[in-house]
Design a protein around this motif. Sequence first.
Motif, PDB file in Angstrom:
ATOM      1  N   GLY A   3      27.639  64.417  36.716  1.00  0.00           N
ATOM      2  CA  GLY A   3      26.259  64.107  36.317  1.00  0.00           C
ATOM      3  C   GLY A   3      25.615  65.182  35.466  1.00  0.00           C
ATOM      4  O   GLY A   3      24.430  65.088  35.141  1.00  0.00           O
ATOM      5  N   SER A   4      26.380  66.214  35.053  1.00  0.00           N
ATOM      6  CA  SER A   4      25.752  67.292  34.266  1.00  0.00           C
ATOM      7  C   SER A   4      25.637  66.954  32.779  1.00  0.00           C
ATOM      8  O   SER A   4      25.037  67.702  32.017  1.00  0.00           O
ATOM      9  CB  SER A   4      26.494  68.612  34.470  1.00  0.00           C
ATOM     10  OG  SER A   4      27.852  68.468  34.161  1.00  0.00           O
ATOM     11  N   GLY A   5      26.226  65.838  32.355  1.00  0.00           N
ATOM     12  CA  GLY A   5      26.047  65.382  30.969  1.00  0.00           C
ATOM     13  C   GLY A   5      27.275  65.548  30.087  1.00  0.00           C
ATOM     14  O   GLY A   5      27.205  65.328  28.869  1.00  0.00           O
ATOM     15  N   LYS A   6      28.428  65.859  30.671  1.00  0.00           N
ATOM     16  CA  LYS A   6      29.637  66.124  29.872  1.00  0.00           C
ATOM     17  C   LYS A   6      30.064  64.888  29.075  1.00  0.00           C
ATOM     18  O   LYS A   6      30.335  64.967  27.888  1.00  0.00           O
ATOM     19  CB  LYS A   6      30.792  66.582  30.788  1.00  0.00           C
ATOM     20  CG  LYS A   6      30.448  67.803  31.624  1.00  0.00           C
ATOM     21  CD  LYS A   6      31.596  68.230  32.528  1.00  0.00           C
ATOM     22  CE  LYS A   6      32.027  67.227  33.567  1.00  0.00           C
ATOM     23  NZ  LYS A   6      31.014  66.956  34.619  1.00  0.00           N
ATOM     24  N   THR A   7      30.146  63.748  29.774  1.00  0.00           N
ATOM     25  CA  THR A   7      30.601  62.519  29.093  1.00  0.00           C
ATOM     26  C   THR A   7      29.571  62.080  28.049  1.00  0.00           C
ATOM     27  O   THR A   7      29.936  61.644  26.947  1.00  0.00           O
ATOM     28  CB  THR A   7      30.852  61.398  30.126  1.00  0.00           C
ATOM     29  OG1 THR A   7      31.742  61.913  31.113  1.00  0.00           O
ATOM     30  CG2 THR A   7      31.447  60.163  29.499  1.00  0.00           C
ATOM     31  N   THR A   8      28.299  62.242  28.395  1.00  0.00           N
ATOM     32  CA  THR A   8      27.239  61.876  27.433  1.00  0.00           C
ATOM     33  C   THR A   8      27.369  62.742  26.176  1.00  0.00           C
ATOM     34  O   THR A   8      27.261  62.236  25.047  1.00  0.00           O
ATOM     35  CB  THR A   8      25.856  62.066  28.097  1.00  0.00           C
ATOM     36  OG1 THR A   8      25.826  61.302  29.292  1.00  0.00           O
ATOM     37  CG2 THR A   8      24.733  61.640  27.168  1.00  0.00           C
TER      38      THR A   8
HETATM   39  P1  ADP Z   1      29.241  63.871  33.663  1.00  0.00           P
HETATM   40  O1  ADP Z   1      30.219  63.410  32.636  1.00  0.00           O
HETATM   41  O2  ADP Z   1      28.980  65.348  33.596  1.00  0.00           O
HETATM   42  O3  ADP Z   1      29.610  63.434  35.051  1.00  0.00           O
HETATM   43  P2  ADP Z   1      27.458  61.889  32.528  1.00  0.00           P
HETATM   44  O4  ADP Z   1      27.242  62.258  31.106  1.00  0.00           O
HETATM   45  O5  ADP Z   1      28.420  60.796  32.836  1.00  0.00           O
HETATM   46  O6  ADP Z   1      27.829  63.221  33.347  1.00  0.00           O
HETATM   47  O7  ADP Z   1      26.063  61.502  33.205  1.00  0.00           O
HETATM   48  C1  ADP Z   1      24.911  62.307  33.062  1.00  0.00           C
HETATM   49  C2  ADP Z   1      23.735  61.548  33.681  1.00  0.00           C
HETATM   50  O8  ADP Z   1      23.464  60.399  32.897  1.00  0.00           O
HETATM   51  C3  ADP Z   1      23.967  61.079  35.111  1.00  0.00           C
HETATM   52  O9  ADP Z   1      22.763  61.233  35.831  1.00  0.00           O
HETATM   53  C4  ADP Z   1      24.315  59.608  34.929  1.00  0.00           C
HETATM   54  O10 ADP Z   1      23.930  58.858  36.052  1.00  0.00           O
HETATM   55  C5  ADP Z   1      23.489  59.232  33.694  1.00  0.00           C
HETATM   56  N1  ADP Z   1      24.108  58.141  32.913  1.00  0.00           N
HETATM   57  C6  ADP Z   1      25.352  58.144  32.411  1.00  0.00           C
HETATM   58  N2  ADP Z   1      25.601  56.997  31.713  1.00  0.00           N
HETATM   59  C7  ADP Z   1      24.461  56.263  31.813  1.00  0.00           C
HETATM   60  C8  ADP Z   1      24.067  54.984  31.311  1.00  0.00           C
HETATM   61  N3  ADP Z   1      24.889  54.238  30.569  1.00  0.00           N
HETATM   62  N4  ADP Z   1      22.824  54.555  31.599  1.00  0.00           N
HETATM   63  C9  ADP Z   1      21.956  55.300  32.334  1.00  0.00           C
HETATM   64  N5  ADP Z   1      22.265  56.520  32.831  1.00  0.00           N
HETATM   65  C10 ADP Z   1      23.491  57.001  32.575  1.00  0.00           C
END
Ligand code: ADP
Length: 247
Positions: free
Chosen positions: A56-61
Amino acid sequence: MSTLVNNQNKEFSTNDIILEVQDLSFSYSRKQTLVLENVSVKFFRNNLTVIAGPNGSGKTTLMKHFNGLLLPQQGEVVVFNKQVTKKNRGEIQKLVGLVFENPEEQIFFPKVYEDVAFGPKNMRLSWEEIQDRVENALEEVQITHLKDKVTFNLSFGEKKKVAFAGILAMRPKLIIFDEPTIGIDPWTKPRMIETIRSFTRKRTVVVITHDVDVMKIADRILLMKQGKIKGDFSTYEDFQQQELLNI
Ligand code: ADP
């Protein structure tokens, strides 16, 4: 002569910067707090960079911004000197390949060969070129023996390799892996890590992972927490030390 920038102990010329994120902020909805907050970071040619950090730290985003799957709401992303915009993301996606954690999201065809050929076919290459790329990609991830298999029947780890090969066949210059070793058995994992490391001979690699074995072979480890880059380390030992100090 271009100025030199420092990636910990190594020096890189500005020509070596292949991806630059500047002041990037992002949230999925107006109500949500920022998922990425003023992130600025540079990535260097033929480097293997790990992005680590809690769920949930934003890596994938962040990684989804590298090829235009997500577009900056504030700030900018420049890849191979091209700013990522809605207009040019098709062109950017040929240069930057993303390999998702779950291969099911990237496998669409019943046969392995057909699936790996999908990307190059879409690029409207000649049949000879498509065949060449598919065969090289299968070889690079050591799954030539699976080429006539039905994708549906493969193990999770084999599916991951098919998804890798599909991205490699498009010959991107930058490859981003999200958790490449999750679901890979301990017998296959060392070979998989070696393969990822070998990709940096021709390409730049960014890996999102919690896997210590991958961190140990990285050139650099970035630590993300709560939408920000909180640390930039050149060795796993430095990363571990800072984590123990709980920065
Ligand atoms: P990580 O890859 O570090 O686990 P993510 O980038 O997947 O983190 O997620 C960062 C935050 O964004 C989390 O709180 C997650 O719930 C939220 N999030 C991720 N994808 C979506 C989405 N499609 N819609 C709404 N919130 C999202």
